[in-house]
Every structure is written in C-alpha cells, then in structure tokens.
Scaffold this active site. Structure first.
Site, PDB file in Angstrom:
ATOM      1  N   ASP A 101      11.536  36.686  -4.410  1.00 32.09           N
ATOM      2  CA  ASP A 101      12.863  35.996  -5.325  1.00 32.09           C
ATOM      3  C   ASP A 101      13.407  37.406  -5.902  1.00 32.09           C
ATOM      4  OD1 ASP A 101      11.693  37.954  -7.321  1.00 32.09           O
ATOM      5  OD2 ASP A 101      10.712  36.542  -8.485  1.00 32.09           O
ATOM      6  N   ASP A 308       7.036  27.091  -5.447  1.00 36.01           N
ATOM      7  CA  ASP A 308       6.344  27.837  -5.834  1.00 36.01           C
ATOM      8  C   ASP A 308       5.912  27.865  -7.157  1.00 36.01           C
ATOM      9  OD1 ASP A 308       7.409  30.255  -7.914  1.00 36.01           O
ATOM     10  OD2 ASP A 308       9.089  29.474  -6.857  1.00 36.01           O
ATOM     11  N   CYS A 346     -13.644  17.399  -1.726  1.00 35.85           N
ATOM     12  CA  CYS A 346     -12.780  18.764  -1.145  1.00 35.85           C
ATOM     13  C   CYS A 346     -12.667  19.664  -0.466  1.00 35.85           C
ATOM     14  CB  CYS A 346     -12.250  20.031  -2.800  1.00 35.85           C
ATOM     15  SG  CYS A 346     -11.054  20.992  -2.291  1.00 35.85           S
ATOM     16  N   CYS A 348     -12.510  22.924   0.842  1.00 33.69           N
ATOM     17  CA  CYS A 348     -11.820  24.350   0.430  1.00 33.69           C
ATOM     18  C   CYS A 348     -12.958  25.022   0.852  1.00 33.69           C
ATOM     19  CB  CYS A 348     -11.156  24.277  -1.233  1.00 33.69           C
ATOM     20  SG  CYS A 348     -12.738  24.824  -2.161  1.00 33.69           S
ATOM     21  N   CYS A 351     -15.675  23.982  -1.818  1.00 32.19           N
ATOM     22  CA  CYS A 351     -16.580  22.942  -2.319  1.00 32.19           C
ATOM     23  C   CYS A 351     -17.394  22.697  -0.769  1.00 32.19           C
ATOM     24  CB  CYS A 351     -15.520  21.644  -2.137  1.00 32.19           C
ATOM     25  SG  CYS A 351     -14.699  22.138  -4.021  1.00 32.19           S
ATOM     26  N   HIS A 383     -10.338  27.378  -5.002  1.00 33.55           N
ATOM     27  CA  HIS A 383     -10.250  25.694  -4.744  1.00 33.55           C
ATOM     28  C   HIS A 383      -8.635  25.403  -5.505  1.00 33.55           C
ATOM     29  CE1 HIS A 383     -11.515  21.441  -6.081  1.00 33.55           C
ATOM     30  NE2 HIS A 383     -10.968  21.770  -6.782  1.00 33.55           N
TER      31      HIS A 383
END
Ligand SMILES: [Zn+2]
Length: 417
Positions: A101, A308, A346, A348, A351, A383
């Site tokens: 940024d 973002d 999920c 991920c 999980c 997660h």
C-alpha cells in the site's frame, strides 16, 4: 498491465444491485512473480509477515498474493535495507506476487490510533508554508495529532521511536520501488468520514494532485516496466465526490485502481458501484481493507477484483473463527470438550482429517487459546485465511459456472442466520 477478463457475471438471478448491467467478473492478472486469479483475497503481511504463518503455510491456504505495508517497512527495517537484498520477495522468502500500500492510510489513521501511547507533534519544520497546513487533524477523536497534512505531503511522528518523517507522493513511490512489490499504490489522503464536505473536497483535490505526482515518479523509476501502479479513488460517502474521483483517477494512466476510504456498511455497495461504473472495464480494481464474507459477495457483484483485509488473521489471533454458520469464539466454554473439527466442511490443514480420521479439534484449539500457546495463533490463522481465500475462489468459480446468485444465497443464508 496484463489483465484478462475470463467471464463476466451473468445478471440472471441478480436482484437490485445486479440488474442488466452487472459489473462482476472473473479474470487473471499476470505479474512478474506469477498470476493472480481474480477475484482474489489478498492476505495482509503488514511487516513482511502474515502474522504467525510461514510463507509455505500462506501458500497452503491457497493465497496467491500478499500485501505488505509501506509505512511499517519504511520505519523498520527500512526500505533501503530491503532493497539491498533484492527486494521484499527475497527478504521475506515469498516468490509469488506482492503488493504494497502507499502508506497513506497508516500515516493518517493508524498514526492516530497509536496516539494514546505517545505525545503530540509540537512543531513541524518540514512544511515551509504554514498557511498550507490543515490544522487540528484528528481532533474530532481527541487523539493527539500525529500527522500534519500539507499540500506537498504529510509530516508524521513514528509510533516506534517518536522520530519525525515527511512523506510526499514522490517519497512514497521511491520507498515502494525500493521494497519492489509487483503492484504498488499512489499516495492518497484517506479522510475520516466525520469530516465536513468542504474538507472532503479539498482532500480529494489533494489526492488527485498526489496521484499525478505518484504516476510521474513511478514512470521515472519503473525502468524495467515490471511494477504496476494503482491509483486510489477516494470521496468518502458522497456520490458526487466518489464519481468525480473515479473520473479524475481513471483519466490518468494507472495500471489499475484502488477504492479507498471508510464506508458505512449499509452504503458500501452503492459507493463501490458508483465508482466501478466509471472505471475502465479492462483494468483491475482493488477494494482496500474490506474482507468480511458478506462484503466480499457485495464487492465482487459490483465489479471488485481484489480485496485485502487484516480481519481473518486478526480475528484468528483473538480466537474468532469463521465457519459456514458464521463466526464462533473458540474460547467459549461450550468448545472445551467439543472434539469436532473447527468446520467439518473446511479443507484446510487444521480441519482436514488425518492420523486415522482425526483433525485438530475445537477442544484442542480451545485448550491452546486458554493456555496461551503460540500454536493457537498459527492454527487459527491457517483456518481463517483458508476459509476466506477459498470463499473468494468459490465465488470466482460460481461466476465461471453461471451460478453466482444461487451460491451467494446458499452461503449467506447459513452464514448470516
Ligand atoms: Zn479449516
């Protein structure tokens, strides 16, 4: 800028904000460090680190790009140190696309947030013409004045050591070129929504002048043509100012656009729509600092390509986890002996079942948080980032499959219930 639109959002099934001129699209953005499939969620690595995660763990969440913070890296370790090792990719061991940024938001807003710990700026010597200075910024929030805005740039006090710095549009672009991200932003003034319209107008004029100066400096430095510069649209909640800003910034030769500023949740979609109806269709658009699931659907429907937000990782560190039924606080007593996965649907690392069908459980995460174990932040961040990054991937796929509105309805009916 290489940006290809693969498919536009079909308006079928669209309601009030969809209509026949739906703005949404799925595309591909090509940078010197790889491609970004859009729409995409961009994890924030404020100080060249997505907090609690290694680069590999960030990649494993499916994220394709990271946004780092110019203000923080300029103050520490310094942009020249990062340039000396070949830029931010090498410095933080991340090979993929990077964004920085402009630092403007932190100079104006975060500076004030840090205010309670440090003293006021009493004298600004860098701005030579005091009549050009805007007095008493941030006084509406009773925060000490940490930043002084002049027509040429901003003086501010470091939240780290109290040293005084002066950032102009040229300086912001020089710092960002030293950092060497693939996509950088023009220096802008992010106003508080409590400012009156007269001030908003002045600030907007300043942002537009600073945009031109950012572009000139960027073109000087961008010898290899590898870095893309996005201009930022401001204008707060005012329709005329938003449209004026979109027209002014899109008339300049930026590679893409950031939509900045603060929004009231209820009128964010109209503000985004006003802007994106004006911006050229063939350039990418980034909605700065927005990332809650319902806002992602809204932004994408209204033509946003990139988002973002610190929320997924900040929430994770506080024990707030995203699941398909909304957000849960894992510190809550009821999770103490809940041996289910955080979210059974999920995919991920946290999980996903392994070791004979067991994943990390809610009870285990609850224990880690209560015990203040460092692993708590890592597992929760993995997660949450996976959840948000993959939600945007699924939204992208729904545009490609022509079922965006069905997917939106199905997801939000569970998530917001
Ligand atoms: Zn998960």
């Amino acid at each position: 800028m290489e940006f290809k639109i693969e498919k536009k959002l079909s308006a079928k099934g669209g309601s009030a904000s969809g209509g026949k001129n739906s703005l949404g699209r799925a595309g591909v953005l090509i940078t010197a460090h790889g491609i970004i499939n859009t729409p995409a969620f961009v994890p924030v690595g404020t100080k060249a680190s997505v907090k609690a995660l290694t680069s590999e763990q960030v990649i494993d969440t499916g994220a394709e790009v990271i946004l780092a913070n110019t203000y923080h890296l300029y103050l520490q370790p310094g942009d020249e140190l990062i340039a000396s090792v070949g830029g931010i990719h090498k410095f933080m061991n991340w090979d993929g696309p990077m964004m920085t940024d402009s630092g403007g938001f932190q100079v104006f807003s975060l500076g004030a947030a840090y205010g309670k710990e440090i003293s006021k700026i009493t004298k600004i010597t860098e701005i030579t013409d005091p009549s050009l200075m805007i007095p008493e910024r941030f006084d509406d929030s009773n925060a000490p004045r940490l930043a002084k805005i002049g027509q040429d740039g901003v003086s501010f006090k470091s939240h780290l050591d109290g040293s005084i710095h002066y950032i102009t549009p040229e300086k912001s672009i020089q710092i960002q070129h030293n950092l060497g991200a693939d996509i950088i932003f023009a220096f802008d003034e992010c106003t508080s929504p409590t400012e009156d319209i007269k001030y908003q107008e002045e600030a907007l004029e300043r942002t537009h002048r600073w945009a031109e100066r950012s572009l000139i400096e960027h073109n000087k430095l961008n010898k290899e043509n590898k870095i893309y510069l996005f201009g930022i649209i401001q204008g707060g909640r005012d329709k005329n100012l938003r449209k004026k800003s979109a027209q002014a910034i899109s008339s300049m030769n930026f590679d893409g656009f950031g939509i900045g500023g603060s929004f009231a949740k209820k009128d964010m979609s109209t503000a985004v729509k006003w802007v994106n109806e004006i911006l050229p269709e063939n350039k990418p658009r980034h909605l700065l600092g927005i990332g809650e699931p319902e806002d992602l659907f809204m932004g994408i429907e209204n033509g946003v390509d990139l988002f973002d937000c610190v929320a997924p990782t900040r929430n994770a560190r506080n024990g707030t986890l995203y699941i398909k039924n909304g957000k849960i606080n894992i510190m809550n007593a009821k999770y103490k002996d809940d041996f289910n996965a955080v979210d059974q649907d999920c995919g991920c690392y946290v999980c996903s079942p392994r070791h004979g069908g067991v994943s990390y459980t809610r009870a285990y995460l609850s224990h880690l948080f209560h015990g203040k174990e460092m692993l708590a932040a890592t597992l929760a961040s993995i997660h949450n980032l996976y959840f948000i990054v993959n939600l945007v991937k699924k939204i992208r796929q729904s545009i490609l499959d022509d079922n965006f509105f069905e997917f939106k309805k199905e997801f939000l009916s569970k998530y917001l219930k």
